[in-house]
Write an enzyme that holds these catalytic residues in place. Sequence first.
Site, PDB file in Angstrom:
ATOM      1  N   CYS A  29       0.834  -1.195   0.000  1.00 19.91           N
ATOM      2  CA  CYS A  29       0.000   0.000   0.000  1.00 19.91           C
ATOM      3  C   CYS A  29       0.871   1.247   0.000  1.00 19.91           C
ATOM      4  CB  CYS A  29      -0.931   0.009   1.212  1.00 19.91           C
ATOM      5  SG  CYS A  29      -0.038   0.114   2.789  1.00 19.91           S
ATOM      6  N   CYS A  32       3.510   1.662   2.682  1.00 19.05           N
ATOM      7  CA  CYS A  32       4.757   0.923   2.433  1.00 19.05           C
ATOM      8  C   CYS A  32       5.707   1.766   1.589  1.00 19.05           C
ATOM      9  CB  CYS A  32       4.465  -0.390   1.710  1.00 19.05           C
ATOM     10  SG  CYS A  32       3.351  -1.501   2.587  1.00 19.05           S
ATOM     11  N   ASP A 434      10.276  24.625 -34.050  1.00 16.59           N
ATOM     12  CA  ASP A 434      11.338  24.930 -34.998  1.00 16.59           C
ATOM     13  C   ASP A 434      10.763  24.690 -36.392  1.00 16.59           C
ATOM     14  OD1 ASP A 434      13.980  25.370 -36.036  1.00 16.59           O
ATOM     15  OD2 ASP A 434      14.139  23.193 -36.268  1.00 16.59           O
ATOM     16  N   ASP A 635      14.436  19.507 -33.514  1.00 20.85           N
ATOM     17  CA  ASP A 635      15.159  18.286 -33.877  1.00 20.85           C
ATOM     18  C   ASP A 635      16.656  18.471 -33.997  1.00 20.85           C
ATOM     19  OD1 ASP A 635      15.189  19.821 -36.215  1.00 20.85           O
ATOM     20  OD2 ASP A 635      15.175  18.037 -37.494  1.00 20.85           O
ATOM     21  N   ASP A 639      18.516  23.413 -31.261  1.00 23.66           N
ATOM     22  CA  ASP A 639      17.259  23.481 -30.519  1.00 23.66           C
ATOM     23  C   ASP A 639      17.404  23.017 -29.075  1.00 23.66           C
ATOM     24  OD1 ASP A 639      15.743  24.324 -32.779  1.00 23.66           O
ATOM     25  OD2 ASP A 639      15.683  22.259 -33.503  1.00 23.66           O
TER      26      ASP A 639
END
Length: 744
Positions: A29, A32, A434, A635, A639
């Site tokens: 639970c 724990c 971009d 990409d 960037d």
Amino acid sequence: MSTTLSAAPAAPAALAAQAWTLPIEGMTCASCVARVEKALKAVPGVLSAEVNLATESAAVRAAASVGLAALSAAVEKAGYTARPRAAEAGLNEAARAKALPDWWPIAVSGLLTLPLVLPMLGILFGLHWQLNGWLQWALATPVQLWLGARFYRAGWKALKAGAGNMDLLVALGTSAGYGLSVYLLLAHADHGLSGHLYFEASAVVITLVLLGKWLETRAKRQTTDAIRALNALRPEVARVRLATGDVDLPMARVQPGMLVVVRPGERIPVDGRVTEGSSQVDESLITGESLPVAKHRGDLVTGGAVNAEGLLLVQTTAVGAESTLARIVRMVESAQVGKAPIQRLVDRVSEVFVPVVLGIALVTLLGWGLATGDWTQAILNAVAVLVIACPCALGLATPTAIMAGTGVAARHGILIKDAQALELAHRIDTVAFDKTGTLTEGRPELVAAEPALGERSALLAASAAIQAGSEHPLAKAVLAAATQAAVDVPAAAQVRAVAGRGMAAQVGGRELRLGSTRYMQELGVDLGALQGRADALQGEGRTVSWLADVSQTPQLLGLLAFGDTLKATARAAIAALQATGVKTVMITGDNRGSAAAVGRALGIAHVKAEVLPEHKAALIAGLKQGGATVAMVGDGINDAPALAAADVGIAMSTGTDVAMQAAGVTLMRGDPALVAAAIDISRRTYAKIRQNLFWAFAYNVVGIPLAAFGLLNPMLAGAAMAFSSVSVVGNALLLRRWKQPGAR
């Protein structure tokens, strides 16, 4: 999920640290989770620890001086076990085959409990009979002390650690009911058939809790289907072409550079480049792309994809832990083992939950006993409080939703690095893109080469010389045009890149510069001769670069114009974002004319052009300061700062590794439509988290008072508690039905 004990190098910023993933056994639970985390964080040298109930594992970052033994000892002291699951794989297969199915305790418990419950069911039909008290005891005792022994063991460990958990509540509650029944049985032993006993209450609670945990485990297993599906893509052998012929080698012996033969219908075992043959390749389980992708000589292929029709010869570039598939699995596992920010609130509640429940149960016992004098009913009401309050659902509410969300995202080609990125993405109201390689194909062609002095062939030759060693898309376009025109490309010396501006080199004894309008202006180059032509080309959406000789007085040699194709899904992707109220912005280093043309074509009103790489991050910071929650989509290497500065960085896997490292989300195919899909998955996941937390708290907020006021008997409390955990996991699993809007 086959999580294994592992140590991984820390990030470069903390070279002295290492990362561990520890499988934790015995957690039941949210209490724990809090206790294991607290124990791990108390170990000297531990920098952070996050424990996940759904994956039953802990992600620990610690100084290099901290060893596995210290971490395991801390977990053991807290009452749990940190055991490498790899060791479990070494179990004797024959013994494993003979092992009983995992549902056998439920079946046995159910068979023993059913006779105890039948008299209660008979009352509904006007039948009144009662089992002999000693027979009831004989049926209930194995359920309580044998099948329920797991609750005593775990509860005792919790007590020794000075804390409480679900097992302790179940052990106390059922023991009270069982003990009360034994007392009544002995007290009325002289009367043969005693008054009503409560053996059925404790037996039913244990049976229902066992059933609930079994259903919960089965449901949790489904949340890791994505990991298992990805792991299943890994072939065990590869057919390698050697000088002596083709041989099958175990994957552990395959090395980069080896040639691998992939026949039609086989999985590609390695990452590599096609050196011979052509085929259609199914990459759907890796990229989410439903249609086969054509592969020819020179194309890259990914391990785990299926070769559909032709024979391929692939030169290996990566295997094992360095392969794309392995990195995908690590990223999904990392996201699933992590902890979402909203879970912090749950953890704080869980730390005090069990002690509070014990206090309420004690007040219920004393209140009913002292007020009515009916201590039997007082005990039953206290038992109901203990049973209904088990905090299983609280611990599962968030991690199961995170696991299901990251799993469905992975199946659609969206890799989410961590739970924080998944949670933050639901708040995104601004997406900055971009341009090149993100909204456009990133494969520009040279559409114009116009000299200010000399011949076109000389302009091409000089430009190609400067860019001969570059991997930039514009450089490749120039080199392709030079090859097509069959011009002789001279050698260049002292070639260097000028960040965000262009290239510099010595060619034929001249100092040449190739780059943007900004670069030419900084160099003092007069563009007047071709400025009008450049404006016209930029108005058509072309990207313009200039070549100049700066050996003495800066002199313009000519211009190059490039055309790039918009991605087929770009317009629909922008429209989908705007339809959900997300503002779109384009930030590019390209010239204003080209950027504006792309913006008009896609419906992006806010366009920032001629932005240097170091300024992209500043623009993102400015948007955030204005109150926006910003995602940056890119990409390229340039960037990376902006991806890191955004609330959520989204990188295209078709770009650079640097961009993907800086981003929180990676799109496994260069499709901008996946941006809207990632945000939608995040919103749906966060909605599931809120729903789960609501129900988890509601069960307790409603159930505990009902039990305390005597309106809920222990059996119904046990059923409600078991149902709460299963319903929370089941609700999270509904995310697996998610489909990308407009998907093929």
